[in-house]
Design a protein around this motif. Structure first.
Motif, PDB file in Angstrom:
ATOM      1  N   ARG A 187     -12.741  25.739  18.503  1.00 28.20           N
ATOM      2  CA  ARG A 187     -12.477  26.630  19.625  1.00 28.20           C
ATOM      3  C   ARG A 187     -11.321  26.058  20.436  1.00 28.20           C
ATOM      4  NH1 ARG A 187     -17.988  25.186  22.725  1.00 28.20           N
ATOM      5  NH2 ARG A 187     -17.317  23.176  23.498  1.00 28.20           N
ATOM      6  N   ILE A 221      -9.751  31.459  15.209  1.00 26.87           N
ATOM      7  CA  ILE A 221     -10.405  31.006  16.444  1.00 26.87           C
ATOM      8  C   ILE A 221     -10.089  31.903  17.643  1.00 26.87           C
ATOM      9  CG2 ILE A 221     -10.588  28.604  15.702  1.00 26.87           C
ATOM     10  CD1 ILE A 221      -8.181  27.969  17.504  1.00 26.87           C
ATOM     11  N   GLY A 222      -9.273  32.936  17.444  1.00 24.76           N
ATOM     12  CA  GLY A 222      -8.988  33.833  18.550  1.00 24.76           C
ATOM     13  C   GLY A 222      -7.812  34.735  18.271  1.00 24.76           C
ATOM     14  N   LEU A 256     -10.218  34.371  27.395  1.00 24.41           N
ATOM     15  CA  LEU A 256     -10.210  32.964  27.799  1.00 24.41           C
ATOM     16  C   LEU A 256      -9.154  32.684  28.857  1.00 24.41           C
ATOM     17  CD1 LEU A 256     -10.510  31.347  24.258  1.00 24.41           C
ATOM     18  CD2 LEU A 256     -12.349  31.771  25.905  1.00 24.41           C
ATOM     19  N   ASP A 295     -11.094  34.555  22.505  1.00 26.45           N
ATOM     20  CA  ASP A 295     -11.696  33.770  21.429  1.00 26.45           C
ATOM     21  C   ASP A 295     -11.963  34.694  20.245  1.00 26.45           C
ATOM     22  OD1 ASP A 295     -14.108  35.146  21.946  1.00 26.45           O
ATOM     23  OD2 ASP A 295     -15.072  33.424  22.878  1.00 26.45           O
ATOM     24  N   SER A 328     -17.835  25.132  14.607  1.00 21.51           N
ATOM     25  CA  SER A 328     -16.646  25.975  14.651  1.00 21.51           C
ATOM     26  C   SER A 328     -15.629  25.378  15.613  1.00 21.51           C
ATOM     27  CB  SER A 328     -17.012  27.398  15.088  1.00 21.51           C
ATOM     28  OG  SER A 328     -17.569  27.397  16.378  1.00 21.51           O
TER      29      SER A 328
END
Length: 136
Positions: A8, A109-110, A44, A38, A6
């Motif tokens: 990130r 991804i977030g 994050l 995320d 995946s």
């Protein structure tokens, strides 16, 4: 197969997004709370700019987590569902404007959430942050 790869966000990407978002907020004259999460909703990076409303940090986090959860802008949640879902999740899900998904190569991804200004200002700052990583 038992393992998935995946995408990130890197630390550099998070810093670039926060930097661009702060610059945009300063440009429009609206101090903001900015939260990046995320895909699972873990924070994050975040900042509360001097002068931003401190309670907006909570709404910015909810916007980021909502966008990451649904893979769409927070305003995609139907209006009639907005208040009940906010109540049911103790404010963790919101339809307030200012939450955008972070997508890379079509993969979620977030999410980013911005709060303290008008919905239009919040979205403008969030889009500026996304622009920081879109050219990479």
């Amino acid at each position: 197969m038992f393992v998935e790869q995946s995408l990130r966000l890197s630390d550099a990407a998070i810093l670039a997004m926060l930097t661009r978002a702060v610059a945009k907020a300063a440009e429009i004259g609206q101090p903001q709370c900015i939260v990046i999460v995320d895909a699972s909703g873990v924070t994050l990076g975040q900042i509360r700019m001097n002068g931003a409303k401190y309670l907006s940090l909570k709404s910015a986090r909810a916007k980021a987590r909502t966008a990451a959860s649904i893979g769409a802008e927070t305003t995609a949640i139907p209006e009639q569902v907005g208040l009940p879902i906010a109540a049911a999740t103790e404010g963790d899900i919101t339809r307030l404007g200012g939450g955008l998904p972070i997508l890379m190569d079509g993969q979620l991804i977030g999410g980013i959430g911005v709060g303290s200004g008008s919905p239009e200002q919040d979205v403008a700052v969030a889009r500026a942050a996304l622009d920081a990583i879109s050219a990479q």
